[in-house]
Design an enzyme around this catalytic site. Structure first.
Site, PDB file in Angstrom:
ATOM      1  N   HIS A  74       0.842  -1.211   0.000  1.00  0.00           N
ATOM      2  CA  HIS A  74       0.000   0.000   0.000  1.00  0.00           C
ATOM      3  C   HIS A  74       0.870   1.252   0.000  1.00  0.00           C
ATOM      4  O   HIS A  74       2.005   1.239   0.487  1.00  0.00           O
ATOM      5  CB  HIS A  74      -0.992  -0.006   1.171  1.00  0.00           C
ATOM      6  CG  HIS A  74      -0.380   0.077   2.541  1.00  0.00           C
ATOM      7  ND1 HIS A  74      -0.062   1.271   3.143  1.00  0.00           N
ATOM      8  CD2 HIS A  74      -0.064  -0.890   3.444  1.00  0.00           C
ATOM      9  CE1 HIS A  74       0.419   1.049   4.357  1.00  0.00           C
ATOM     10  NE2 HIS A  74       0.443  -0.257   4.565  1.00  0.00           N
ATOM     11  N   ASP A  76      -0.255   4.497   1.000  1.00  0.00           N
ATOM     12  CA  ASP A  76      -0.574   5.535   1.984  1.00  0.00           C
ATOM     13  C   ASP A  76       0.222   5.289   3.258  1.00  0.00           C
ATOM     14  O   ASP A  76       0.827   4.236   3.448  1.00  0.00           O
ATOM     15  CB  ASP A  76      -2.065   5.552   2.291  1.00  0.00           C
ATOM     16  CG  ASP A  76      -2.564   4.239   2.880  1.00  0.00           C
ATOM     17  OD1 ASP A  76      -2.150   3.170   2.394  1.00  0.00           O
ATOM     18  OD2 ASP A  76      -3.375   4.273   3.829  1.00  0.00           O
ATOM     19  N   GLU A 143      -5.035   2.037   2.872  1.00  0.00           N
ATOM     20  CA  GLU A 143      -4.987   0.817   3.689  1.00  0.00           C
ATOM     21  C   GLU A 143      -5.100   1.137   5.165  1.00  0.00           C
ATOM     22  O   GLU A 143      -5.739   0.419   5.937  1.00  0.00           O
ATOM     23  CB  GLU A 143      -3.671   0.072   3.409  1.00  0.00           C
ATOM     24  CG  GLU A 143      -3.567  -1.300   4.066  1.00  0.00           C
ATOM     25  CD  GLU A 143      -2.911  -1.288   5.435  1.00  0.00           C
ATOM     26  OE1 GLU A 143      -2.870  -2.351   6.080  1.00  0.00           O
ATOM     27  OE2 GLU A 143      -2.443  -0.211   5.877  1.00  0.00           O
ATOM     28  N   ASP A 167       4.328  -6.146   3.479  1.00  0.00           N
ATOM     29  CA  ASP A 167       3.885  -5.281   4.575  1.00  0.00           C
ATOM     30  C   ASP A 167       4.080  -5.903   5.956  1.00  0.00           C
ATOM     31  O   ASP A 167       3.470  -5.476   6.919  1.00  0.00           O
ATOM     32  CB  ASP A 167       2.404  -4.923   4.362  1.00  0.00           C
ATOM     33  CG  ASP A 167       1.967  -3.710   5.166  1.00  0.00           C
ATOM     34  OD1 ASP A 167       2.840  -2.968   5.639  1.00  0.00           O
ATOM     35  OD2 ASP A 167       0.752  -3.511   5.327  1.00  0.00           O
ATOM     36  N   HIS A 456       3.451   3.868  13.029  1.00  0.00           N
ATOM     37  CA  HIS A 456       2.287   4.668  13.423  1.00  0.00           C
ATOM     38  C   HIS A 456       2.600   5.628  14.574  1.00  0.00           C
ATOM     39  O   HIS A 456       1.695   6.178  15.177  1.00  0.00           O
ATOM     40  CB  HIS A 456       1.076   3.789  13.796  1.00  0.00           C
ATOM     41  CG  HIS A 456       0.600   2.912  12.690  1.00  0.00           C
ATOM     42  ND1 HIS A 456      -0.574   2.205  12.768  1.00  0.00           N
ATOM     43  CD2 HIS A 456       1.124   2.624  11.482  1.00  0.00           C
ATOM     44  CE1 HIS A 456      -0.752   1.508  11.657  1.00  0.00           C
ATOM     45  NE2 HIS A 456       0.285   1.750  10.861  1.00  0.00           N
TER      46      HIS A 456
END
Length: 482
Positions: A74, A76, A143, A167, A456
């Site tokens: 992904h 993003d 995602e 990922d 994150h």
């Protein structure tokens, strides 16, 4: 750095990608970059209406009859910054700072999740020496906030015998199964009223200094949730002193454990000193409770102007009661896979909208029945308090395809190439493989990638030797798959 030889081009492409804003929902720029990358190589490329990109490349000479391969990642990224950072994710480049064997950003997320995987895919695409069977590259969008890109993939849009998802975030780990999940949106009517006579002082209380982290990968750490800690604090203050709540907000992303939450109170000036003393005592209690998981936990208490408008009592009671009673963190662990969280939830965001206070809860599980139970539990609690709750964004788990030919070849090659044996596992985070299985039911899938720490969060960093190792392995795997 000297250890980066074959993956040097990967890091160059990643740096180019880091110049382009790519927060979830704002992927047009990075999608166009990938389209132009493919066009400059003279390759067939398709971009759909939500900016997913599929690139097709013919097999190398002599590899025409090999299995067809899909590389998938992904484009993003989760955009989170330190609270004192002025970074603007809508326009500012992401810094690529190298210290020793690690790369990180400047007080923001780095976007190595999953940008490093996407950069590997593009580097492979332009490497004419690479041997491979018929190959398609699938770059998906959004995602991190709902897997919208994977949801939108239609049957026939991409095809292949094998799918390699890039990922996974620990070198030598191979993911073969992942959790599914959904969101619950609790909406409390936002009723306001004038501040009451006698409530002549204002206090701001901030719970901060928490690690936060990925609400799938790091939920097993049982870290403090800033929203719930702050609610517990407010409830205890309410039991001893008359207060009115004027605002409450916490968390920024549905898939990040909230590391900060802030409330503003209207109080009586005669109680300010006592409330501050209570908060100092509570801070020590919470620091003890979370001394292992969140040693940086801190309460910041500040005098602020007396609020003129506050929440109505019904709004305050529903907000504090819901968050206080709601499940947060690990709900159950797998009985069949050691050390795997089976079901969890994250009280991710509390925010004011025009007419409601919204509590966004992210729920994950690798067991559909357990997912249903926890989801219904969160919604039933809202119903008991007389407030609305809505379920959204469901995505399926990726069930383990035990004994697949792809897994056998991937693990065998890895163990030939590296001294560290491969670790085959399932993860509690969501991967797009579960959704893609819906349109690719006969495609065997596996996921791997370089080591990324603290995704994150602004502490995100990627281990550069692992980027080199994974890229070298990926090149060898593409040439060997039968």
């Amino acid at each position: 750095m000297e250890t980066i030889v074959q993956a040097k081009r990967v890091l160059e492409i990643f740096k180019e990608m880091s110049q382009i804003p790519r927060e979830s929902g704002n992927e047009k720029g990075i999608s166009d970059y990938i389209v132009n990358f493919a066009k400059n190589l003279g390759l067939e490329v398709h971009q759909d209406e939500i900016f997913n990109v599929v690139i097709k490349k013919a097999a190398s000479p002599g590899y025409e009859n090999r299995p067809s391969i899909i590389l998938q990642g992904h484009i993003d990224m989760v955009c989170v910054k330190d609270h004192d950072s002025n970074h603007d994710f809508s326009k500012d480049p992401i810094a690529n700072i190298i210290e020793g064997e690690w790369m990180h950003a400047d007080h923001t997320t780095l976007g190595a999740d999953n940008g490093m995987g996407a950069a590997m895919m593009l580097a492979l695409l332009e490497d004419e020496s690479q041997q491979h069977g018929p190959m398609q590259l699938l770059f998906t969008t959004n995602e991190e906030t709902g897997m919208d890109g994977a949801f939108a993939i239609k049957e026939g849009q991409v095809t292949g015998d094998y799918l390699l998802n890039l990922d996974t975030e620990v070198e030598h780990d191979f993911t073969v199964s992942c959790a599914g999940g959904c969101h619950v949106h609790v909406k409390i009517p936002l009723l306001r009223e004038n501040n009451l006579p006698g409530y002549d002082a204002g206090l701001s209380i901030t719970v901060t200094g928490l690690k936060g982290g990925h609400s799938g990968i790091e939920i097993n750490e049982q870290r403090a949730n800033a929203n719930q800690v702050l609610t517990r604090v407010l409830y205890d203050i309410q039991q001893q002193y008359p207060i009115s709540l004027a605002s409450f907000e916490g968390g920024v992303k549905h898939n990040a454990i909230p590391s900060k939450a802030v409330a503003v109170l209207s109080v009586r000036s005669e109680d300010v000193a006592a409330i501050k003393t209570l908060l100092a005592y509570q801070e020590k209690q919470y620091q003890h409770e979370y001394s292992v998981q969140d040693p940086g936990l801190t309460f910041v208490v500040e005098d602020v102007p007396t609020p003129e408008i506050v929440y109505a009592e019904d709004t305050t009671e529903a907000l504090i009661t819901y968050i206080y009673l709601a499940q947060d963190g690990v709900h159950s662990v797998s009985k069949s896979i050691p050390n795997l969280v089976e079901t969890s939830n994250n009280i991710a965001i509390v925010r004011e909208n025009q007419h409601t206070i919204e509590i966004l809860i992210s729920i994950r599980s690798s067991n559909s029945n357990s997912l249903e139970f926890l989801t219904k539990k969160m919604m039933l609690l809202a119903k008991a308090l007389g407030v609305a709750a809505e379920r959204t964004g469901g995505y399926p788990a990726w069930e383990y395809d035990k004994g697949s030919k792809l897994e056998e070849q991937a693990i065998s090659l890895h163990n030939e190439m590296f001294d560290t044996p491969a670790n085959v596992n399932a993860i509690h985070a969501g991967l797009e493989c579960g959704l893609l299985k819906g349109v690719l039911p006969n495609t065997q899938m596996i996921s791997f990638g370089p080591t990324i720490v603290s995704p994150h969060t602004p502490s995100e960093r990627v281990h550069l030797p692992s980027v080199e190792n994974v890229y070298v392995y990926l090149k060898a795997l593409l040439a060997k798959l039968q």
